[in-house]
Design a protein around this motif. Structure first.
Motif, PDB file in Angstrom:
ATOM      1  N   GLU A  70      30.479  38.132  27.673  1.00 31.33           N
ATOM      2  CA  GLU A  70      30.275  39.580  27.580  1.00 31.33           C
ATOM      3  C   GLU A  70      29.906  40.235  28.899  1.00 31.33           C
ATOM      4  OE1 GLU A  70      27.454  40.210  24.468  1.00 31.33           O
ATOM      5  OE2 GLU A  70      28.823  39.520  22.893  1.00 31.33           O
ATOM      6  N   SER A  71      29.766  39.435  29.956  1.00 29.68           N
ATOM      7  CA  SER A  71      29.442  40.023  31.255  1.00 29.68           C
ATOM      8  C   SER A  71      29.613  38.978  32.347  1.00 29.68           C
ATOM      9  CB  SER A  71      27.996  40.539  31.272  1.00 29.68           C
ATOM     10  OG  SER A  71      27.084  39.456  31.187  1.00 29.68           O
ATOM     11  N   GLU A  72      29.637  39.455  33.591  1.00 37.71           N
ATOM     12  CA  GLU A  72      29.692  38.555  34.738  1.00 37.71           C
ATOM     13  C   GLU A  72      28.441  37.682  34.789  1.00 37.71           C
ATOM     14  OE1 GLU A  72      32.658  41.589  35.340  1.00 37.71           O
ATOM     15  OE2 GLU A  72      30.529  41.741  34.802  1.00 37.71           O
ATOM     16  N   THR A  97      37.464  41.680  26.857  1.00 42.05           N
ATOM     17  CA  THR A  97      37.360  43.104  27.188  1.00 42.05           C
ATOM     18  C   THR A  97      36.100  43.433  27.987  1.00 42.05           C
ATOM     19  OG1 THR A  97      36.273  43.543  25.055  1.00 42.05           O
ATOM     20  CG2 THR A  97      38.671  43.780  25.139  1.00 42.05           C
ATOM     21  N   HIS A  98      35.451  42.426  28.549  1.00 49.20           N
ATOM     22  CA  HIS A  98      34.190  42.649  29.262  1.00 49.20           C
ATOM     23  C   HIS A  98      34.239  42.226  30.731  1.00 49.20           C
ATOM     24  CE1 HIS A  98      32.219  43.533  25.446  1.00 49.20           C
ATOM     25  NE2 HIS A  98      32.765  42.434  24.941  1.00 49.20           N
ATOM     26  N   LEU A  99      34.839  41.088  31.002  1.00 50.22           N
ATOM     27  CA  LEU A  99      34.783  40.502  32.344  1.00 50.22           C
ATOM     28  C   LEU A  99      35.757  41.206  33.288  1.00 50.22           C
ATOM     29  CD1 LEU A  99      33.322  38.066  33.761  1.00 50.22           C
ATOM     30  CD2 LEU A  99      35.485  36.828  33.449  1.00 50.22           C
ATOM     31  N   LYS A 100      35.231  41.922  34.277  1.00 52.80           N
ATOM     32  CA  LYS A 100      36.071  42.650  35.227  1.00 52.80           C
ATOM     33  C   LYS A 100      36.150  41.972  36.591  1.00 52.80           C
ATOM     34  CE  LYS A 100      35.341  47.171  33.084  1.00 52.80           C
ATOM     35  NZ  LYS A 100      34.898  48.577  33.276  1.00 52.80           N
ATOM     36  N   SER A 101      35.217  41.073  36.852  1.00 55.42           N
ATOM     37  CA  SER A 101      35.181  40.422  38.162  1.00 55.42           C
ATOM     38  C   SER A 101      34.853  38.940  38.007  1.00 55.42           C
ATOM     39  CB  SER A 101      34.124  41.089  39.048  1.00 55.42           C
ATOM     40  OG  SER A 101      33.999  40.406  40.283  1.00 55.42           O
TER      41      SER A 101
END
Length: 359
Positions: A70-72, A97-101
């Motif tokens: 759910e997150s980096e 749908t959470h991890l952008k990096s």
């Protein structure tokens, strides 16, 4: 008091239990507390790596699936867990749908042979994020994401990397590629508009190139020339209107394929495509009106099948050389159609012999 029959039943089950402990050993019957933390080697304790999961295949290779992070920060925490066997086969992140990096240090001390990130919202892979996998990675597939930044400058460090697949992303320019081992490159369906002639100059082992679905307008002389293993080139669904002479010169002994379908090409320059021996060239759905003999004959004489369907062919004397040679005609796609609506293969060759001074 228990009846004699009930006593016999209890004794019977006690005997079975004792026999099981003797055969299996007391350690084979874990307590409830032990089973909650049990792990099957070589994977880590399941609770320690949640929401990621670890699995092992029949050959003993282990994979990590982190599709539900759910997150980096959560991803980084997973890889601070005790991981007795840090050399994984594959990392999978799918439909996330959470991890952008994918950040530097996020994967801890683990290494992977394959990276799969697909159908997610990943925007960047930071420099150094895959440091521990420089020697092991053979396959990077980050497709159908929002990827705009990737550490292409690190490619020379990936000494085993054979496949780089970054299709359906947001890359805005053609990157500097350098690798002594990379053979498969897919940068299709991005936003690349310029393809430099030296694009693959430092990728000597390149064998397959996919650049479909970009905004490329020209292929310059020498772009796909001089690569001994190059056998597949695809630039379909671009905005190509010109392919310079010497742009695609294949020398591979494999079955060669060139896809230039769904573009804006109005004519094929002499020697623009060469070396496609007994292969296939698609010019489907372009703007070609005349079939220049000097451009196309060198291809069909090498038994190359040519798809010219969905082009506005005028079918004048320019097609006479094709219609009067059954071998050549057999190599032209049956769906090639004149602007009059007639199929090229159904035209009467005698008309062309009479009217076009064919000898």
């Amino acid at each position: 008091m228990l009846s004699y029959k009930k006593l016999l039943t209890v004794a019977f089950f006690l005997l079975i239990f004792c026999e099981a402990r003797r055969v299996l050993g007391t350690d084979e019957i874990p307590s409830v507390q032990e089973s909650r933390h049990a792990r099957a080697l070589p994977c880590p304790i399941p609770e320690d790596i949640l929401p990621c999961t670890c699995s092992e295949d029949v050959d003993g290779a282990i994979d990590m699936d982190c599709s539900h992070v759910e997150s980096e920060e959560q991803l980084a925490r997973v890889f601070t867990a005790t991981i007795p066997f840090p050399n994984f086969r594959r990392l999978v992140i799918s439909q996330n749908t959470h991890l952008k990096s994918l950040q530097r240090g996020a994967l801890g001390r683990t290494s992977f042979r394959e990276i799969y990130v697909m159908g997610s919202v990943l925007q960047e892979v930071q420099e150094g994020a895959l440091n521990n996998s420089h020697a092991t990675l053979t396959d990077i597939r980050i497709y159908s994401n929002n990827l705009a930044d990737f550490p292409f400058q690190e490619l020379p460090l990936f000494t085993s990397l054979l496949r780089l697949d970054l299709n359906h992303n947001d890359l805005a320019y053609f990157p500097v590629l350098q690798s002594d081992v990379l053979s498969y490159v897919d940068l299709g369906y991005n936003h690349i508009s310029d393809l430099p002639s030296e694009a693959f100059r430092n990728v000597s082992q390149v064998a397959e190139v996919h650049l479909t679905g970009n905004r490329i307008q020209e292929i310059h002389t020498g772009t796909f020339a001089g690569y001994a293993k190059l056998a597949f080139v695809s630039l379909g669904d671009n905005q190509l209107f010109f392919v310079y002479p010497g742009a695609i010169q294949l020398t591979s002994l494999q079955h060669n394929t060139v896809h230039l379908h769904n573009n804006l090409i109005s004519s094929l320059e002499v020697n623009a495509i060469a070396g496609v021996v007994e292969g296939f060239v698609s010019l489907h759905n372009n703007s070609i009106t005349t079939l220049d003999e000097e451009s196309l004959r060198p291809l069909v004489e090498e038994q190359v099948e040519v798809d010219l369907s969905a082009n506005p062919l005028t079918c004048g004397c320019d097609v006479a050389w094709i219609l009067t040679d059954d071998t050549i005609l057999s190599l032209i796609d049956d769906d090639a159609t004149c602007t009059s609506g007639e199929l090229l293969v159904e035209l009467d060759p005698q008309i062309y012999i009479d009217l076009c001074q064919i000898r």
